[in-house]
Design a protein around this motif. Structure first.
Motif, PDB file in Angstrom:
ATOM      1  N   ASN A 461       0.826  -1.205   0.000  1.00  0.00           N
ATOM      2  CA  ASN A 461       0.000   0.000   0.000  1.00  0.00           C
ATOM      3  C   ASN A 461       0.862   1.258   0.000  1.00  0.00           C
ATOM      4  OD1 ASN A 461      -2.396  -1.558   0.332  1.00  0.00           O
ATOM      5  ND2 ASN A 461      -1.968  -1.691   2.534  1.00  0.00           N
ATOM      6  N   TYR A 462       0.356   2.297  -0.666  1.00  0.00           N
ATOM      7  CA  TYR A 462       0.941   3.639  -0.584  1.00  0.00           C
ATOM      8  C   TYR A 462      -0.170   4.572  -0.116  1.00  0.00           C
ATOM      9  CZ  TYR A 462       5.164   2.001  -2.861  1.00  0.00           C
ATOM     10  OH  TYR A 462       6.334   1.337  -3.143  1.00  0.00           O
ATOM     11  N   THR A 463       0.069   5.247   0.988  1.00  0.00           N
ATOM     12  CA  THR A 463      -1.003   6.003   1.631  1.00  0.00           C
ATOM     13  C   THR A 463      -1.160   7.421   1.096  1.00  0.00           C
ATOM     14  OG1 THR A 463       0.513   6.678   3.400  1.00  0.00           O
ATOM     15  CG2 THR A 463      -0.775   4.666   3.736  1.00  0.00           C
ATOM     16  N   SER A 464      -0.359   7.793   0.098  1.00  0.00           N
ATOM     17  CA  SER A 464      -0.492   9.129  -0.488  1.00  0.00           C
ATOM     18  C   SER A 464      -0.212   9.052  -1.984  1.00  0.00           C
ATOM     19  CB  SER A 464       0.469  10.121   0.192  1.00  0.00           C
ATOM     20  OG  SER A 464       1.811   9.723  -0.013  1.00  0.00           O
ATOM     21  N   LEU A 465      -0.546  10.122  -2.701  1.00  0.00           N
ATOM     22  CA  LEU A 465      -0.317  10.196  -4.143  1.00  0.00           C
ATOM     23  C   LEU A 465       0.046  11.625  -4.507  1.00  0.00           C
ATOM     24  CD1 LEU A 465      -0.420   9.005  -7.027  1.00  0.00           C
ATOM     25  CD2 LEU A 465      -2.872   9.536  -7.056  1.00  0.00           C
ATOM     26  N   ASP A 471      -3.085  19.648  -8.425  1.00  0.00           N
ATOM     27  CA  ASP A 471      -3.213  19.682  -6.969  1.00  0.00           C
ATOM     28  C   ASP A 471      -4.576  19.155  -6.548  1.00  0.00           C
ATOM     29  OD1 ASP A 471      -5.152  21.824  -7.099  1.00  0.00           O
ATOM     30  OD2 ASP A 471      -3.503  23.247  -7.341  1.00  0.00           O
ATOM     31  N   SER A 472      -4.782  19.082  -5.241  1.00  0.00           N
ATOM     32  CA  SER A 472      -5.983  18.465  -4.687  1.00  0.00           C
ATOM     33  C   SER A 472      -7.252  19.213  -5.074  1.00  0.00           C
ATOM     34  CB  SER A 472      -5.862  18.383  -3.163  1.00  0.00           C
ATOM     35  OG  SER A 472      -5.600  19.659  -2.605  1.00  0.00           O
ATOM     36  N   THR A 570      -5.880  23.373   3.173  1.00  0.00           N
ATOM     37  CA  THR A 570      -4.811  23.828   2.287  1.00  0.00           C
ATOM     38  C   THR A 570      -4.770  23.001   1.014  1.00  0.00           C
ATOM     39  OG1 THR A 570      -3.518  24.470   4.234  1.00  0.00           O
ATOM     40  CG2 THR A 570      -2.339  24.282   2.128  1.00  0.00           C
ATOM     41  N   THR A 571      -4.673  23.669  -0.109  1.00  0.00           N
ATOM     42  CA  THR A 571      -4.482  22.970  -1.382  1.00  0.00           C
ATOM     43  C   THR A 571      -3.067  22.425  -1.441  1.00  0.00           C
ATOM     44  OG1 THR A 571      -6.101  24.325  -2.536  1.00  0.00           O
ATOM     45  CG2 THR A 571      -4.415  23.247  -3.883  1.00  0.00           C
ATOM     46  N   THR A 572      -2.921  21.191  -1.874  1.00  0.00           N
ATOM     47  CA  THR A 572      -1.604  20.552  -1.891  1.00  0.00           C
ATOM     48  C   THR A 572      -1.469  19.650  -3.109  1.00  0.00           C
ATOM     49  OG1 THR A 572      -0.135  19.050  -0.664  1.00  0.00           O
ATOM     50  CG2 THR A 572      -2.498  18.700  -0.425  1.00  0.00           C
ATOM     51  N   ASN A 573      -0.215  19.429  -3.519  1.00  0.00           N
ATOM     52  CA  ASN A 573       0.034  18.503  -4.616  1.00  0.00           C
ATOM     53  C   ASN A 573      -0.097  17.050  -4.175  1.00  0.00           C
ATOM     54  OD1 ASN A 573       2.448  20.857  -5.366  1.00  0.00           O
ATOM     55  ND2 ASN A 573       0.840  20.370  -6.831  1.00  0.00           N
ATOM     56  N   ILE A 574       0.115  16.802  -2.892  1.00  0.00           N
ATOM     57  CA  ILE A 574       0.108  15.423  -2.381  1.00  0.00           C
ATOM     58  C   ILE A 574      -1.163  15.180  -1.585  1.00  0.00           C
ATOM     59  CG2 ILE A 574       1.280  13.751  -0.916  1.00  0.00           C
ATOM     60  CD1 ILE A 574       3.898  15.168  -1.555  1.00  0.00           C
ATOM     61  N   ILE A 575      -1.960  14.218  -2.030  1.00  0.00           N
ATOM     62  CA  ILE A 575      -3.165  13.857  -1.291  1.00  0.00           C
ATOM     63  C   ILE A 575      -2.871  12.637  -0.424  1.00  0.00           C
ATOM     64  CG2 ILE A 575      -4.790  14.845  -2.920  1.00  0.00           C
ATOM     65  CD1 ILE A 575      -5.193  12.065  -4.126  1.00  0.00           C
ATOM     66  N   LYS A 576      -3.424  12.609   0.773  1.00  0.00           N
ATOM     67  CA  LYS A 576      -3.232  11.496   1.698  1.00  0.00           C
ATOM     68  C   LYS A 576      -4.563  10.787   1.893  1.00  0.00           C
ATOM     69  CE  LYS A 576       0.786  13.377   4.051  1.00  0.00           C
ATOM     70  NZ  LYS A 576       1.458  13.658   5.347  1.00  0.00           N
ATOM     71  N   PHE A 577      -4.538   9.479   1.756  1.00  0.00           N
ATOM     72  CA  PHE A 577      -5.770   8.705   1.824  1.00  0.00           C
ATOM     73  C   PHE A 577      -6.134   8.402   3.266  1.00  0.00           C
ATOM     74  CE2 PHE A 577      -3.881   7.787  -2.328  1.00  0.00           C
ATOM     75  CZ  PHE A 577      -4.899   8.281  -3.124  1.00  0.00           C
ATOM     76  N   ARG A 578      -7.402   8.598   3.559  1.00  0.00           N
ATOM     77  CA  ARG A 578      -7.915   8.445   4.914  1.00  0.00           C
ATOM     78  C   ARG A 578      -8.266   6.993   5.198  1.00  0.00           C
ATOM     79  NH1 ARG A 578      -7.759  12.907   8.068  1.00  0.00           N
ATOM     80  NH2 ARG A 578      -9.701  12.282   9.057  1.00  0.00           N
ATOM     81  N   PRO A 579      -8.208   6.588   6.469  1.00  0.00           N
ATOM     82  CA  PRO A 579      -8.760   5.266   6.796  1.00  0.00           C
ATOM     83  C   PRO A 579     -10.233   5.213   6.412  1.00  0.00           C
ATOM     84  CG  PRO A 579      -7.530   6.186   8.648  1.00  0.00           C
ATOM     85  CD  PRO A 579      -7.662   7.287   7.635  1.00  0.00           C
TER      86      PRO A 579
END
Length: 839
Positions: A461-465, A471-472, A570-579
């Protein structure tokens, strides 16, 4: 592979017949595929690199002298393109020890170009040779290199180096940047005392001499003491070339290593160290618990387990698990858990027994065995479930297999000799696959072949993209297929950073990726955003292939739940996936608290769902082969083949920029052959045993009524477990494959989807192809399609060993033709068996 609606267990898989083997000639290797260009520039670059090695050896001499070590040595990595030279003999004469070899396939570059402009594949072989040299052997190697550069003849016995030097691409020191493998240190160990001792794994280069192995361990132990650390345990496994140490280092030093301050730790500078890593377990946590109707209305399981999960300790008294789970815990890992901490094992066992609880499927008919290998880790935030801090993964795997299949030293019988499938929904995020097979994967390969077991492994698994350059906010503003395609494009840009996580590169294991789907009802996501906007797709969490020597990995994919990221802020290039949330989306599973359930996402649960189906197929294989001899390896291969034979694809993602086979391999698991066949198809299972340089024919009898222009399809899947040779760069000792079907159709044409070359590339142990045909077949009962299975030996050979394999072949015709394919094929197979000679 899709069937029509009249699938019935009254029409089970048909066992086919295999011909006697016949000898075949091994194909010639042919000439090289590349032409050398810009030779002078390459040779000068290599000359500079050789000069740098002499200085590096001087530094290693100083380090060795500081701990009174004898005969300081360097590990060099030599990379050559498109060469097939056996360096063993030359290396022995030079006093050089080849300690590891690996092989991959790469694109040509400005120093090599393809000889043929019409080559079927632009990729060329890249061979890595890790060699160990001291001052004398390095001097000899440099002398030969410079003699070759001057155009002089090399001495007798050294002439193979002439071609090797000509194809040499790179020579470099195996340095700290290669040795160090760390997870996200701040996220994993934040807030700990800088002087606290934290666990690390050290993998040493495996040396052929037992005396040298002892000396190497002594030297590295001395360096660890100077760094303020210590060795807590060690393991040597000659079968896979593994020498590992479990150690502890001060947290402040490991943090400096994480910042690439290599001078802070002398241990990481030692030439004896292959890898130094701080590991973990990346499993996206399950969501909050929720009250669901957990009324269990199912018959209790019967018979013994055939599926074992290597995982965390489950909450075995949960209403949906009670009476269905057996725990084998020789290491007493249960005592380290509170009930609330039994999350990962509970979720995986729930999926292995019930599937996605949101889909209302019946429970597994057999109990499931759990051999715990995880425990809550005191050194991590929130006591994450990981391998025990004192355990080395290869040694833990070896012990766990022995617990199941071997009599103990006190005479206690093997605990679970009936187990045929092992689920491993665990991985090492510090070891993404990159050319060199991990020791964990090598151990899985050796054990699965030795014991005849199918190991089902999650891809990781990778928890971010990283969405850059997008961006997000931009992704969230898109809808429907536009959002899905934007997510796939980001996956395509990042695929080299989202590689399989060890041990998912195992060649004998069946590696499972995840799709973005589940049975949870659509719900208001609130501040969460679905990166695929509710559409079926590749999971943005799933690690992607290829495997060793660019083989097709993962092998297949299964639902892994819909993953979401947080919107707003905050707008970001990297999104993190939530549980996954308490109400979903995600795969619905049992939670540790009695009477409650939750949702989970990721490849871990995908692998558990596939393992559940594998256990059903185990019983089908035993039923249809009753009265026939079948080995453990054939049974494991049959389950493997049937799983892969039941895959399909994404019909609406054909235009994606992301190469789908990198995420779903052969396809998505959509078919369960334990449910039987439809009338318009016949699915045949073949069990064989084959030796090197031989082939066998598989026969599919044909029914009447195919002489019309209408849709027809032939599918074929071949699977086996291969012995391995860790010393050889080819690694896989048994190379099996099948050729295009032969029969009444003049030309079956190219395979649909994955090409024949891609399906058997590298070190694969499963091959799956499909042919779609519209032509009329001038055939009837008495005619047949044949598929030839071939076996060649490699990686040092099979030494006369026979390889067990299984193949599945099927014929499907459009139901509009109105042909009862199943009955006609079944009757012909029965007639063939009845008249088959007894000797």
């Amino acid at each position: 592979m899709t069937a029509v609606g009249d699938v019935s267990p009254q029409r089970p898989i048909i066992v086919g017949t295999v011909s006697v083997p016949r000898d075949i000639r091994r194909p010639s290797g042919g000439g090289g595929r590349v032409k050398l260009i810009n030779v002078e520039a390459r040779v000068q670059r290599l000359e500079d690199q050789f000069d740098a090695l002499e200085a590096a050896l001087g530094e290693q001499i100083q380090l060795s002298e500081s701990i009174q070590a004898a005969d300081p040595q360097l590990v060099l990595v030599l990379e050559a393109r498109d060469e097939n030279i056996d360096l063993t003999g030359v290396a022995d004469k030079l006093g050089i020890e080849i300690i590891s070899q690996a092989e991959s396939r790469v694109d040509p570059d400005d120093e090599f170009e393809l000889v043929s402009k019409k080559a079927r594949s632009p990729l060329v072989t890249s061979c890595l040779h890790a060699i160990c040299v001291n001052q004398a052997s390095l001097d000899d190697l440099l002398s030969l290199w410079r003699a070759w550069r001057r155009g002089e003849n090399l001495p007798r016995g050294r002439t193979p180096l002439r071609d090797f030097f000509a194809h040499l691409k790179d020579v470099r020191l195996w340095g700290p940047q290669d040795r160090l493998k760390l997870i996200d240190w701040e996220a994993h160990f934040a807030g700990r005392d800088p002087e606290a001792l934290v666990p690390i794994d050290i993998e040493l280069w495996f040396r052929a001499s037992a005396d040298r192995r002892t000396a190497v361990q002594t030297e590295v132990t001395a360096l660890l003491h100077r760094d303020g650390g210590s060795v807590t345990s060690s393991a040597i496994i000659e079968d896979i070339g593994y020498h590992g140490l479990k150690a502890r280092l001060p947290n402040r030093l490991v943090e400096r290593l994480a910042r690439r301050d290599f001078g802070a730790v002398q241990t990481v500078q030692s030439a004896n160290v292959m890898y130094l890593r701080a590991t973990g377990q990346v499993a996206l946590p399950t969501g909050d618990d929720n009250d669901y109707d957990v009324t269990v209305d199912a018959s209790p399981p019967i018979d013994r387990p055939v599926l074992c999960l290597f995982d965390g300790v489950p909450a075995s008294n949960h209403p949906v698990l009670a009476g269905r789970v057996t725990i084998l815990d020789p290491d007493d890992l249960q005592s380290d858990y509170t009930v609330e901490e039994r999350r990962h094992g509970t979720a995986m066992v729930s999926a292995a027994i019930w599937g996605d609880r949101g889909s209302g499927e019946p429970a597994a008919t057999r109990p499931v065995l759990v051999r715990p290998i995880l425990r809550p880790c005191d050194e991590t935030i929130d006591r994450i479930e990981e391998l025990p801090v004192e355990a080395l993964a290869p040694d833990l795997m070896r012990r766990a297999f022995r617990d199941l299949f071997e009599e103990q030293v006190d005479g206690t019988p093997a605990a679970a000799p009936d187990v045929t499938i092992i689920n491993l929904s665990v991985g090492d995020p510090a070891t993404p696959f990159d050319t060199v097979l991990s020791s964990w994967a090598r151990m899985i390969d050796w054990l699965s072949y030795h014991y005849g077991v199918l190991v089902i492994v999650s891809a990781g698994n990778y928890t971010s993209l990283d969405l850059a350059p997008n961006d997000s906010s931009q992704l969230a503003s898109l809808t429907g297929d536009e959002r899905r395609q934007a997510t796939l494009a980001a996956l395509a840009r990042q695929q080299n950073l989202r590689r399989l996580i060890a041990p998912a590169e195992s060649i004998n294991g069946l590696t499972i990726g995840a799709t973005h789907e589940d049975a949870a009802p659509d719900a208001e996501l609130g501040y969460r955003v679905d990166p695929n906007d509710g559409l079926r797709s590749v999971s943005p969490i799933s690690a992607t292939g290829s495997g060793y020597r660019r083989s097709l990995k993962p092998d297949l994919a299964a639902p892994g739940g819909r993953a979401c990221f947080a919107s707003g802020g905050t707008t970001t290039n990297i999104i993190k996936f939530r549980p996954a949330g308490a109400l979903g989306p995600g795969i619905r599973v049992a939670a540790p608290t009695a009477g409650r359930e939750t949702h989970t996402i990721g490849t871990s649960v995908s692998a558990a769902l596939v393992s559940r189906q594998a256990a059903r197929l185990h019983d089908i294989v035993d039923t249809v082969t009753e009265g026939r001899p079948i080995t453990r390896r054939q049974r494991a291969a049959a389950i493997k083949a049937l799983l892969v034979h039941g895959v399909g694809g994404f019909d609406d993602l054909s235009t994606s920029v992301f190469p789908l086979e990198r995420a779903i391999g052969n396809g998505i698991l959509i078919r369960d052959f334990s449910a039987g066949c439809a009338t318009n198809e016949a699915v045949l299972l073949f069990l064989g045993q084959i030796g090197p340089a031989t082939e066998q024919e598989l026969t599919i009898p044909l029914p009447d009524g195919l002489s019309v222009r209408e849709a027809k399809r032939i599918d074929a899947t071949l699977a086996w477990l291969s012995p391995v040779n860790w010393r050889h760069r080819q690694y896989r000792r048994a190379a099996l494959s099948f050729v295009k079907p032969e029969g009444p159709v003049p030309d079956f044409g190219a395979a649909s989807g994955i090409s024949a070359d891609a399906s058997k590339a590298g070190a694969a142990t499963v091959q799956h192809l499909r042919w779609d045909i519209e032509k009329a077949w001038a055939s009837g009962q008495g005619s047949a399609i044949t598929i030839r299975v071939k076996c060649y030996e490699q990686a040092g050979g099979l030494f006369g060993e026979l390889i067990d394999y299984a193949a599945v072949a099927s014929i499907w015709v459009s139901p509009t033709i109105g042909v009862d394919v199943y009955s006609q094929v079944f009757d012909q197979i029965r007639s063939l068996v009845r008249i088959r000679p007894t000797s």
